[in-house]
Design a protein around this motif. Structure first.
Motif, PDB file in Angstrom:
ATOM      1  N   SER A 222       0.840  -1.192   0.000  1.00  0.00           N
ATOM      2  CA  SER A 222       0.000   0.000   0.000  1.00  0.00           C
ATOM      3  C   SER A 222       0.874   1.241   0.000  1.00  0.00           C
ATOM      4  O   SER A 222       1.813   1.348   0.775  1.00  0.00           O
ATOM      5  CB  SER A 222      -0.908   0.003   1.230  1.00  0.00           C
ATOM      6  OG  SER A 222      -1.507   1.275   1.350  1.00  0.00           O
ATOM      7  N   ALA A 223       0.577   2.190  -0.897  1.00  0.00           N
ATOM      8  CA  ALA A 223       1.395   3.397  -1.016  1.00  0.00           C
ATOM      9  C   ALA A 223       1.001   4.455   0.013  1.00  0.00           C
ATOM     10  O   ALA A 223       1.825   5.262   0.437  1.00  0.00           O
ATOM     11  CB  ALA A 223       1.262   3.975  -2.426  1.00  0.00           C
ATOM     12  N   THR A 224      -0.268   4.447   0.424  1.00  0.00           N
ATOM     13  CA  THR A 224      -0.798   5.571   1.187  1.00  0.00           C
ATOM     14  C   THR A 224      -1.297   5.126   2.553  1.00  0.00           C
ATOM     15  O   THR A 224      -2.272   4.375   2.651  1.00  0.00           O
ATOM     16  CB  THR A 224      -1.940   6.243   0.387  1.00  0.00           C
ATOM     17  OG1 THR A 224      -1.441   6.518  -0.928  1.00  0.00           O
ATOM     18  CG2 THR A 224      -2.386   7.542   1.023  1.00  0.00           C
ATOM     19  N   PHE A 225      -0.622   5.615   3.582  1.00  0.00           N
ATOM     20  CA  PHE A 225      -0.939   5.248   4.958  1.00  0.00           C
ATOM     21  C   PHE A 225      -2.406   5.447   5.292  1.00  0.00           C
ATOM     22  O   PHE A 225      -3.100   4.530   5.729  1.00  0.00           O
ATOM     23  CB  PHE A 225      -0.064   6.083   5.898  1.00  0.00           C
ATOM     24  CG  PHE A 225      -0.372   5.907   7.364  1.00  0.00           C
ATOM     25  CD1 PHE A 225       0.074   4.794   8.050  1.00  0.00           C
ATOM     26  CD2 PHE A 225      -1.094   6.874   8.055  1.00  0.00           C
ATOM     27  CE1 PHE A 225      -0.198   4.633   9.399  1.00  0.00           C
ATOM     28  CE2 PHE A 225      -1.365   6.732   9.404  1.00  0.00           C
ATOM     29  CZ  PHE A 225      -0.923   5.597  10.080  1.00  0.00           C
ATOM     30  N   GLU A 226      -2.908   6.701   5.082  1.00  0.00           N
ATOM     31  CA  GLU A 226      -4.248   7.014   5.589  1.00  0.00           C
ATOM     32  C   GLU A 226      -5.353   6.306   4.803  1.00  0.00           C
ATOM     33  O   GLU A 226      -6.483   6.261   5.243  1.00  0.00           O
ATOM     34  CB  GLU A 226      -4.477   8.532   5.645  1.00  0.00           C
ATOM     35  CG  GLU A 226      -4.625   9.234   4.319  1.00  0.00           C
ATOM     36  CD  GLU A 226      -3.285   9.572   3.681  1.00  0.00           C
ATOM     37  OE1 GLU A 226      -2.239   9.062   4.143  1.00  0.00           O
ATOM     38  OE2 GLU A 226      -3.284  10.346   2.706  1.00  0.00           O
ATOM     39  N   GLU A 227      -5.012   5.734   3.636  1.00  0.00           N
ATOM     40  CA  GLU A 227      -6.028   4.971   2.901  1.00  0.00           C
ATOM     41  C   GLU A 227      -6.049   3.511   3.337  1.00  0.00           C
ATOM     42  O   GLU A 227      -7.065   2.831   3.198  1.00  0.00           O
ATOM     43  CB  GLU A 227      -5.759   5.035   1.387  1.00  0.00           C
ATOM     44  CG  GLU A 227      -6.130   6.376   0.792  1.00  0.00           C
ATOM     45  CD  GLU A 227      -5.760   6.484  -0.681  1.00  0.00           C
ATOM     46  OE1 GLU A 227      -5.330   5.469  -1.279  1.00  0.00           O
ATOM     47  OE2 GLU A 227      -5.877   7.597  -1.221  1.00  0.00           O
ATOM     48  N   SER A 228      -4.929   3.024   3.857  1.00  0.00           N
ATOM     49  CA  SER A 228      -4.884   1.596   4.177  1.00  0.00           C
ATOM     50  C   SER A 228      -5.097   1.316   5.666  1.00  0.00           C
ATOM     51  O   SER A 228      -5.289   0.176   6.060  1.00  0.00           O
ATOM     52  CB  SER A 228      -3.557   0.992   3.708  1.00  0.00           C
ATOM     53  OG  SER A 228      -2.513   1.397   4.541  1.00  0.00           O
ATOM     54  N   VAL A 229      -5.034   2.373   6.488  1.00  0.00           N
ATOM     55  CA  VAL A 229      -5.215   2.166   7.933  1.00  0.00           C
ATOM     56  C   VAL A 229      -6.517   2.845   8.381  1.00  0.00           C
ATOM     57  O   VAL A 229      -6.533   3.642   9.313  1.00  0.00           O
ATOM     58  CB  VAL A 229      -3.971   2.698   8.704  1.00  0.00           C
ATOM     59  CG1 VAL A 229      -4.019   2.337  10.180  1.00  0.00           C
ATOM     60  CG2 VAL A 229      -2.688   2.130   8.114  1.00  0.00           C
ATOM     61  N   THR A 230      -7.604   2.565   7.676  1.00  0.00           N
ATOM     62  CA  THR A 230      -8.868   3.229   7.991  1.00  0.00           C
ATOM     63  C   THR A 230      -9.732   2.406   8.949  1.00  0.00           C
ATOM     64  O   THR A 230     -10.499   2.981   9.718  1.00  0.00           O
ATOM     65  CB  THR A 230      -9.692   3.490   6.707  1.00  0.00           C
ATOM     66  OG1 THR A 230      -9.724   2.275   5.969  1.00  0.00           O
ATOM     67  CG2 THR A 230      -9.088   4.582   5.866  1.00  0.00           C
ATOM     68  N   ALA A 231      -9.619   1.085   8.890  1.00  0.00           N
ATOM     69  CA  ALA A 231     -10.478   0.237   9.735  1.00  0.00           C
ATOM     70  C   ALA A 231      -9.955   0.227  11.173  1.00  0.00           C
ATOM     71  O   ALA A 231      -8.747   0.160  11.401  1.00  0.00           O
ATOM     72  CB  ALA A 231     -10.512  -1.183   9.181  1.00  0.00           C
ATOM     73  N   TRP A 232     -10.854   0.274  12.134  1.00  0.00           N
ATOM     74  CA  TRP A 232     -10.486   0.266  13.549  1.00  0.00           C
ATOM     75  C   TRP A 232      -9.658  -0.984  13.880  1.00  0.00           C
ATOM     76  O   TRP A 232      -8.664  -0.919  14.603  1.00  0.00           O
ATOM     77  CB  TRP A 232     -11.745   0.327  14.422  1.00  0.00           C
ATOM     78  CG  TRP A 232     -11.466   0.126  15.881  1.00  0.00           C
ATOM     79  CD1 TRP A 232     -11.889  -0.893  16.661  1.00  0.00           C
ATOM     80  CD2 TRP A 232     -10.669   0.974  16.728  1.00  0.00           C
ATOM     81  NE1 TRP A 232     -11.410  -0.743  17.941  1.00  0.00           N
ATOM     82  CE2 TRP A 232     -10.652   0.400  18.000  1.00  0.00           C
ATOM     83  CE3 TRP A 232      -9.952   2.165  16.503  1.00  0.00           C
ATOM     84  CZ2 TRP A 232      -9.972   0.947  19.081  1.00  0.00           C
ATOM     85  CZ3 TRP A 232      -9.259   2.722  17.583  1.00  0.00           C
ATOM     86  CH2 TRP A 232      -9.277   2.117  18.846  1.00  0.00           C
ATOM     87  N   GLU A 233     -10.026  -2.084  13.285  1.00  0.00           N
ATOM     88  CA  GLU A 233      -9.347  -3.349  13.535  1.00  0.00           C
ATOM     89  C   GLU A 233      -7.864  -3.260  13.098  1.00  0.00           C
ATOM     90  O   GLU A 233      -6.975  -3.743  13.793  1.00  0.00           O
ATOM     91  CB  GLU A 233     -10.132  -4.413  12.754  1.00  0.00           C
ATOM     92  CG  GLU A 233      -9.793  -5.842  13.039  1.00  0.00           C
ATOM     93  CD  GLU A 233      -8.766  -6.373  12.069  1.00  0.00           C
ATOM     94  OE1 GLU A 233      -8.671  -5.819  10.953  1.00  0.00           O
ATOM     95  OE2 GLU A 233      -8.054  -7.315  12.462  1.00  0.00           O
TER      96      GLU A 233
END
Ligand SMILES: [Zn+2]
Ligand SMILES: [Zn+2]
Ligand SMILES: [Zn+2]
Length: 324
Positions: A222-233
């Motif tokens: 994944s290139a973009t942190f805030e797009e791939s770490v969106t789920a609470w889990e």
């Protein structure tokens, strides 16, 4: 203050107007002192009050208003210090550092960063949003209260540009992501791994710039942190892993920088069309932890080539078996 660009090194450097020292007084980030820093940009609260709070930095290096107004002075470039400078107050407790907070709390800090990065990237003046934390006086921690800093800048910092170019070059040659390949090789060799699970790997990089340098890379591309770490889990899973690695690093030093490297703002006004065409395939977000030791400054100033006094294989072994 203004940004000036060095035409030789290509570095943008912030130029201070004068000396500054913090005034004596109560901590501006502590609960009850909100009037010192009244604007809330993000808040996570429970019944008793805020748990995580984001505000403008009490002493911002960048100013949010206006345009960068890039201009020349002969061959030199300069621009106004336009940008955002925010502070994520990680916990109400003045002395509870990030690595000692609960997994859920660290996940809330990550969630706050994701929310602010997503919001700041809507501003097309900003080409890069950077997230970092300085832990300890040797790492330049200015406010004692546990906090992370977020800055949004009208340019991409040089160290990130180097990584973007190198990842782009590797991808154009091999049609593979450089960071995925590094993660897979470190996982296969296990010479420099500090910890790993089915989602993240932490290791001391092959050519570590200093003792105990540690990177954290997601195993899924994944290139973009805030797009791939969106789920609470996912935030919870990452929070737990990150805090564990920080505790290991803290067994060897109380001073370090933690830096997030992620893709630039692809919506930015001055982003050249098509320049980062393959970025979603070629770049891969990661954290870098750079411990600071008192003797390091000396070796830096007398050498042109970085000098690391602890082999990464030795460093990783020590961190791997550290009881934190
Ligand atoms: Zn405080
Ligand atoms: Zn990758
Ligand atoms: Zn990096």
């Amino acid at each position: 203050m203004e940004f000036r660009k060095d035409p030789v090194t290509q570095n943008w450097v912030i130029q201070e107007d004068g000396e500054f020292s913090w005034a004596e007084g109560p901590c501006p980030l502590c609960p009850g002192q909100e009037s010192l820093n009244p604007l809330t940009l993000y808040e996570h609260a429970n019944g008793a009050g805020w748990e995580v709070r984001v505000t403008p930095h009490p002493r911002p290096v960048y100013r949010i208003e206006g345009e960068a107004e890039r201009r020349g002075e002969g061959l030199y470039d300069k621009m106004r210090n336009v940008g955002a400078h925010e502070v994520v107050v990680e916990h109400p407790d003045h002395s509870l550092t990030l690595s000692r907070q609960s997994d859920e709390h660290v996940a809330q800090v990550i969630r706050a960063c994701v929310a602010r990065m997503t919001d700041l990237k809507k501003d097309r003046r900003f080409r890069y949003v950077s997230v970092f934390r300085n832990q300890g006086p040797l790492a330049g921690q200015d406010l004692e209260h546990p906090h992370t800093q977020i800055t949004a800048l009208p340019f991409i910092p040089r160290s990130v540009v180097y990584e973007l170019r190198s990842a782009q070059r590797y991808f154009s040659l091999k049609e593979r992501c450089l960071f995925c390949d590094i993660a897979q090789q470190e996982l296969a060799q296990k010479l420099r791994t500090v910890d790993w699970n089915d989602r993240w790997i932490a290791f001391c990089p092959f050519a570590s710039r200093g003792p105990y340098e540690t990177w954290i890379i997601p195993l899924a591309h994944s290139a973009t942190f805030e797009e791939s770490v969106t789920a609470w889990e996912t935030q919870l899973h990452l929070g737990k892993f990150l805090a564990g690695i920080l505790r290991r690093v803290e067994t060897v030093t109380a001073n370090y920088h933690l830096v997030l490297h992620t893709s630039p703002n692809l919506n930015a006004k001055f982003e050249r069309a098509g320049h980062w065409r393959s970025i979603r395939e070629d770049f891969h977000w990661h954290f870098e932890i750079l411990p600071v030791f008192p003797q390091r400054a000396k070796s830096y100033s007398i050498r042109e080539v970085l000098y690391n006094s602890v082999r990464p294989e030795t460093a990783a072994e020590r961190l791997r078996y550290a009881t934190a």
